[in-house]
Design a protein around this motif. Structure first.
Motif, PDB file in Angstrom:
ATOM      1  N   GLU A   1       0.836  -1.210   0.000  1.00  0.00           N
ATOM      2  CA  GLU A   1       0.000   0.000   0.000  1.00  0.00           C
ATOM      3  C   GLU A   1       0.870   1.259   0.000  1.00  0.00           C
ATOM      4  OE1 GLU A   1      -4.004  -1.591   2.280  1.00  0.00           O
ATOM      5  OE2 GLU A   1      -2.228  -1.103   3.486  1.00  0.00           O
ATOM      6  N   LEU A   2       1.962   1.222   0.762  1.00  0.00           N
ATOM      7  CA  LEU A   2       2.888   2.357   0.753  1.00  0.00           C
ATOM      8  C   LEU A   2       3.502   2.534  -0.632  1.00  0.00           C
ATOM      9  CD1 LEU A   2       4.647   1.793   4.185  1.00  0.00           C
ATOM     10  CD2 LEU A   2       3.099   3.668   3.596  1.00  0.00           C
ATOM     11  N   GLU A   3       3.899   1.437  -1.261  1.00  0.00           N
ATOM     12  CA  GLU A   3       4.470   1.499  -2.612  1.00  0.00           C
ATOM     13  C   GLU A   3       3.452   2.061  -3.608  1.00  0.00           C
ATOM     14  OE1 GLU A   3       5.939  -2.422  -3.441  1.00  0.00           O
ATOM     15  OE2 GLU A   3       7.583  -2.204  -2.013  1.00  0.00           O
ATOM     16  N   ASP A   4       2.179   1.662  -3.478  1.00  0.00           N
ATOM     17  CA  ASP A   4       1.128   2.185  -4.358  1.00  0.00           C
ATOM     18  C   ASP A   4       0.977   3.701  -4.183  1.00  0.00           C
ATOM     19  OD1 ASP A   4       0.636  -0.386  -5.273  1.00  0.00           O
ATOM     20  OD2 ASP A   4      -1.193  -0.667  -4.057  1.00  0.00           O
ATOM     21  N   MET A   5       0.991   4.154  -2.943  1.00  0.00           N
ATOM     22  CA  MET A   5       0.844   5.590  -2.683  1.00  0.00           C
ATOM     23  C   MET A   5       2.048   6.364  -3.205  1.00  0.00           C
ATOM     24  SD  MET A   5      -0.954   5.495   1.049  1.00  0.00           S
ATOM     25  CE  MET A   5      -1.581   7.167   1.031  1.00  0.00           C
TER      26      MET A   5
ATOM     27  N   ALA B   1       3.858   5.502  -5.720  1.00  0.00           N
ATOM     28  CA  ALA B   1       3.738   5.499  -7.180  1.00  0.00           C
ATOM     29  C   ALA B   1       2.792   6.603  -7.642  1.00  0.00           C
ATOM     30  CB  ALA B   1       3.261   4.135  -7.670  1.00  0.00           C
ATOM     31  N   VAL B   2       1.714   6.827  -6.919  1.00  0.00           N
ATOM     32  CA  VAL B   2       0.783   7.916  -7.254  1.00  0.00           C
ATOM     33  C   VAL B   2       1.504   9.258  -7.155  1.00  0.00           C
ATOM     34  CG1 VAL B   2      -1.275   9.165  -6.464  1.00  0.00           C
ATOM     35  CG2 VAL B   2      -1.313   6.665  -6.604  1.00  0.00           C
ATOM     36  N   LEU B   3       2.277   9.453  -6.095  1.00  0.00           N
ATOM     37  CA  LEU B   3       3.016  10.707  -5.924  1.00  0.00           C
ATOM     38  C   LEU B   3       4.089  10.873  -6.996  1.00  0.00           C
ATOM     39  CD1 LEU B   3       3.302  10.735  -2.044  1.00  0.00           C
ATOM     40  CD2 LEU B   3       1.775  12.108  -3.470  1.00  0.00           C
ATOM     41  N   ASP B   4       4.749   9.785  -7.365  1.00  0.00           N
ATOM     42  CA  ASP B   4       5.757   9.844  -8.432  1.00  0.00           C
ATOM     43  C   ASP B   4       5.119  10.270  -9.756  1.00  0.00           C
ATOM     44  OD1 ASP B   4       7.750   9.070  -6.675  1.00  0.00           O
ATOM     45  OD2 ASP B   4       7.756   6.968  -7.332  1.00  0.00           O
ATOM     46  N   ARG B   5       3.947   9.721 -10.057  1.00  0.00           N
ATOM     47  CA  ARG B   5       3.257  10.107 -11.297  1.00  0.00           C
ATOM     48  C   ARG B   5       2.868  11.582 -11.267  1.00  0.00           C
ATOM     49  NH1 ARG B   5       0.810   5.040 -10.506  1.00  0.00           N
ATOM     50  NH2 ARG B   5      -1.121   6.001  -9.776  1.00  0.00           N
ATOM     51  N   ALA B   6       2.393  12.057 -10.126  1.00  0.00           N
ATOM     52  CA  ALA B   6       2.016  13.466 -10.005  1.00  0.00           C
ATOM     53  C   ALA B   6       3.238  14.369 -10.171  1.00  0.00           C
ATOM     54  CB  ALA B   6       1.350  13.723  -8.645  1.00  0.00           C
ATOM     55  N   GLN B   7       4.358  13.974  -9.606  1.00  0.00           N
ATOM     56  CA  GLN B   7       5.590  14.760  -9.723  1.00  0.00           C
ATOM     57  C   GLN B   7       6.055  14.803 -11.175  1.00  0.00           C
ATOM     58  OE1 GLN B   7       9.076  13.152  -7.733  1.00  0.00           O
ATOM     59  NE2 GLN B   7       9.674  15.219  -7.127  1.00  0.00           N
ATOM     60  N   THR B   8       5.991  13.678 -11.862  1.00  0.00           N
ATOM     61  CA  THR B   8       6.384  13.611 -13.268  1.00  0.00           C
ATOM     62  C   THR B   8       5.461  14.486 -14.112  1.00  0.00           C
ATOM     63  OG1 THR B   8       7.247  11.385 -12.978  1.00  0.00           O
ATOM     64  CG2 THR B   8       6.745  12.060 -15.227  1.00  0.00           C
ATOM     65  N   ARG B   9       4.179  14.431 -13.835  1.00  0.00           N
ATOM     66  CA  ARG B   9       3.198  15.242 -14.560  1.00  0.00           C
ATOM     67  C   ARG B   9       3.489  16.736 -14.361  1.00  0.00           C
ATOM     68  NH1 ARG B   9      -1.190  13.391 -12.250  1.00  0.00           N
ATOM     69  NH2 ARG B   9      -1.305  15.077 -10.755  1.00  0.00           N
ATOM     70  N   GLU B  10       3.813  17.128 -13.144  1.00  0.00           N
ATOM     71  CA  GLU B  10       4.124  18.534 -12.851  1.00  0.00           C
ATOM     72  C   GLU B  10       5.320  19.017 -13.663  1.00  0.00           C
ATOM     73  OE1 GLU B  10       3.063  21.253 -10.897  1.00  0.00           O
ATOM     74  OE2 GLU B  10       1.223  20.075 -10.953  1.00  0.00           O
ATOM     75  N   ARG B  11       6.317  18.174 -13.821  1.00  0.00           N
ATOM     76  CA  ARG B  11       7.523  18.558 -14.569  1.00  0.00           C
ATOM     77  C   ARG B  11       7.226  18.759 -16.047  1.00  0.00           C
ATOM     78  NH1 ARG B  11      11.125  14.056 -11.981  1.00  0.00           N
ATOM     79  NH2 ARG B  11      11.494  14.964  -9.949  1.00  0.00           N
ATOM     80  N   ARG B  12       6.222  18.057 -16.553  1.00  0.00           N
ATOM     81  CA  ARG B  12       5.913  18.129 -17.981  1.00  0.00           C
ATOM     82  C   ARG B  12       4.930  19.234 -18.328  1.00  0.00           C
ATOM     83  NH1 ARG B  12       4.749  11.918 -18.941  1.00  0.00           N
ATOM     84  NH2 ARG B  12       3.087  12.599 -17.593  1.00  0.00           N
ATOM     85  N   LEU B  13       4.324  19.876 -17.328  1.00  0.00           N
ATOM     86  CA  LEU B  13       3.354  20.925 -17.618  1.00  0.00           C
ATOM     87  C   LEU B  13       4.034  22.082 -18.338  1.00  0.00           C
ATOM     88  CD1 LEU B  13       1.212  21.094 -14.362  1.00  0.00           C
ATOM     89  CD2 LEU B  13       0.545  20.172 -16.573  1.00  0.00           C
TER      90      LEU B  13
END
Length: 135
Positions: free
Chosen positions: A106-110, A112-124
């Motif tokens: 569950e920690l790894e899943d959470m 991963a969600v934060l990693d995706r959000a961080q990656t998305r922020e960099r690409r904006l």
């Protein structure tokens, strides 16, 4: 255990170093270093981080990674959600209350969600007005 403490312990064991010898080199007690490795101490000081890097002869990317882990290793985090979405406050409070009961997956899943959000922020894309303001 904190990410920094876990990595320091791993480095020490991989290289066959004794906790007491490392503590002596860093000018701290064995009890302090042990507590730091277990995550029972706060974020390490810049001087201690530099001492660890020097002790293990760590440079470049590995040094940057250890510094990043130290920055992410405060076991008593404060999250400021003032002025944000009420759901952010709810999330922060629930996470604080329930984090100890989460499984490793569950920690790894959470994370991963934060990693995706961080990656998305960099690409904006940067708004044109923001670019014009810097010129």
């Amino acid at each position: 255990m904190t990410p920094f403490g876990e990595r320091v312990r791993q480095l020490r064991r991989e290289r066959g170093r004794m906790l007491k010898d490392m503590a002596s080199h860093l000018g701290v007690s064995s009890a302090y270093l042990s507590a730091l490795e277990r995550g029972e101490r706060g974020k390490p000081t810049w001087a201690l981080i530099q001492g660890v890097l020097q002790y293990f002869h760590i440079i470049w990317d590995e040094a940057d990674e250890l510094k990043r882990l130290a920055d992410l290793s405060d076991p008593k985090v404060k999250i400021d959600t003032a002025g944000g979405d009420p759901k952010a406050t709810l999330l922060a409070n629930r996470l604080a209350r329930e984090i100890q009961s989460l499984s490793e997956s569950e920690l790894e899943d959470m994370l991963a969600v934060l990693d995706r959000a961080q990656t998305r922020e960099r690409r904006l894309p940067v708004p044109i007005q923001a670019v014009q303001d810097t010129v």
